[in-house]
Enzyme design. Structure first.
Site, PDB file in Angstrom:
ATOM      1  N   GLN A  75       0.856  -1.210   0.000  1.00 58.09           N
ATOM      2  CA  GLN A  75       0.000   0.000   0.000  1.00 58.09           C
ATOM      3  C   GLN A  75       0.879   1.242   0.000  1.00 58.09           C
ATOM      4  O   GLN A  75       0.579   2.237   0.680  1.00 58.09           O
ATOM      5  CB  GLN A  75      -0.922   0.007   1.221  1.00 58.09           C
ATOM      6  CG  GLN A  75      -2.167  -0.834   1.074  1.00 58.09           C
ATOM      7  CD  GLN A  75      -3.173  -0.229   0.087  1.00 58.09           C
ATOM      8  OE1 GLN A  75      -3.142   0.941  -0.253  1.00 58.09           O
ATOM      9  NE2 GLN A  75      -4.073  -1.063  -0.383  1.00 58.09           N
ATOM     10  N   SER A  76       1.968   1.222  -0.762  1.00 61.39           N
ATOM     11  CA  SER A  76       2.973   2.288  -0.684  1.00 61.39           C
ATOM     12  C   SER A  76       2.480   3.625  -1.249  1.00 61.39           C
ATOM     13  O   SER A  76       2.094   3.718  -2.421  1.00 61.39           O
ATOM     14  CB  SER A  76       4.216   1.834  -1.446  1.00 61.39           C
ATOM     15  OG  SER A  76       5.074   2.916  -1.671  1.00 61.39           O
TER      16      SER A  76
END
Ligand SMILES: Cc1ncc(COP(=O)(O)O)c(C=O)c1O
Length: 336
Positions: A75-76
């Site tokens: 989920q960068s």
């Protein structure tokens, strides 16, 4: 410090606002809390990586690259913003996604993962926790060269000596805003992850002879390891500016009490902080970085670390798109 010498793309018009959080300050009984709204930086949905990417993308373009390769967690925010910068520059973008928490990768996930797809990522490779990410990116770059592309690798979080200059520039911006409209800040509190934000602020302040103590709230590493990393990176950033490596051990302050069970894993303090900011100020934090950092700020206030007449600047580094991947953690009933 002469940042104007260093090639830079611009992705944000002007300064991000600094706002006084009257309701939150009242609720917590002082100090006066202010917020630097780096969640309002340019590129898709803002956040701290935009500042680092201004320098990193300029370097990529000057090197003749047509493709960006980078890495981050599943989920960068960094991957979202790097992809967004690549789109803006008409370049391709490939991502190495590290599944830091086993089972956390879902092809249909919302939040940043949804945005990777919407922004038209050219390719992703999902690798298990602990993979040599630099090696994986170099392999990906090698494959791309074999297909006639000119790749440029941006490290995780954009946190090298060049990317950290984005936050040296932010230190100069904060100084200019304090000079222009006040107040003069007594402390800065920010997230400390891959380190470019925290280290860049320290390097920038050093270069400006500004001495506002900065406390970094770790979102992953232990205090000793994180402090060593931040000091090295801050001094490397000073080296980029042609300055001596004068950031001392004492200048680097990391608090590691708010990581909880691990990177990206929810804590009740994080949930309480997200709810408090939302319900007193209408400001969205994220579960992985700014929620835990705000939990650290609140914890330090409750420990009496700041006097009630002091002005504390909380750096909002963005990340709100990740909220939409963690609705249960954000809405959980917790004791504030
Ligand atoms: C929203 C947000 N805040 C803070 C950080 C931490 O910043 P840094 O990696 O520069 O330490 C990150 C890093 O990914 C982030 O995405």
């Amino acid at each position: 410090m002469d940042l104007a010498r260093i090639p830079r793309r611009r992705y944000t018009a002007g300064h991000t606002p600094i706002e006084f959080l009257a309701n939150l300050s009242r609720e917590l009984g002082g100090p006066r809390i202010h917020i630097k709204r780096d969640d309002l930086l340019g590129l898709t949905a803002g956040g701290n990586k935009t500042r680092k990417l201004e320098f990193l993308m300029a370097d990529a373009i000057n090197s003749g690259a047509d493709t960006i390769v980078t890495t981050g967690a599943v989920q960068s925010n960094h991957c979202r913003l790097t992809l967004s910068a690549a789109v803006r520059e008409g370049m391709s973008c490939y991502l190495v996604l590290e599944e830091r928490v086993p089972g956390s990768y879902h092809e249909e996930a919302l939040g940043n993962h949804f945005l990777f797809r919407l922004l038209g990522v050219d390719g992703t490779e999902v690798v298990p926790a602990g993979t040599d990410l630099q090696g994986a990116m170099e392999q990906m770059a090698e494959d791309l060269r074999g297909r006639g592309r000119q790749p440029y690798i941006i490290p995780g979080g954009g946190s090298n000596d060049l990317g950290a200059l984005g936050y040296a520039a932010c230190a100069a911006e904060i100084q200019a805003q304090a000079f222009d409209a006040g107040p003069s800040f007594d402390h800065i509190v920010c997230a400390s992850g891959s380190g470019g934000t925290h280290a860049g602020l320290l390097a920038g302040q050093q270069a400006l002879s500004s001495r506002i103590p900065v406390t970094g709230i770790s979102v992953r590493a232990d205090k000793a390891g994180q402090e060593a990393k931040i000091r090295n990176l801050a001094n490397a950033a000073l080296g980029r500016l042609g300055l001596d490596p004068v950031v001392t051990e004492e200048a680097v302050q990391v608090v590691d009490d708010y990581v909880g069970p691990g990177y990206s894993l929810p804590t009740d303090e994080m949930t309480a902080a997200i709810q408090l900011f939302a319900r007193t100020e209408g400001i969205l934090l994220d579960p992985v970085y700014t929620g835990k950092t705000a939990a650290g700020l609140i914890g330090l206030i409750r420990q009496g670390r700041f006097a009630s007449d002091e002005d504390v600047l909380f750096l909002h580094t963005g990340g709100a798109p990740a909220l939409y991947a963690y609705p249960d953690a954000a809405l959980k009933d917790v004791d504030a």
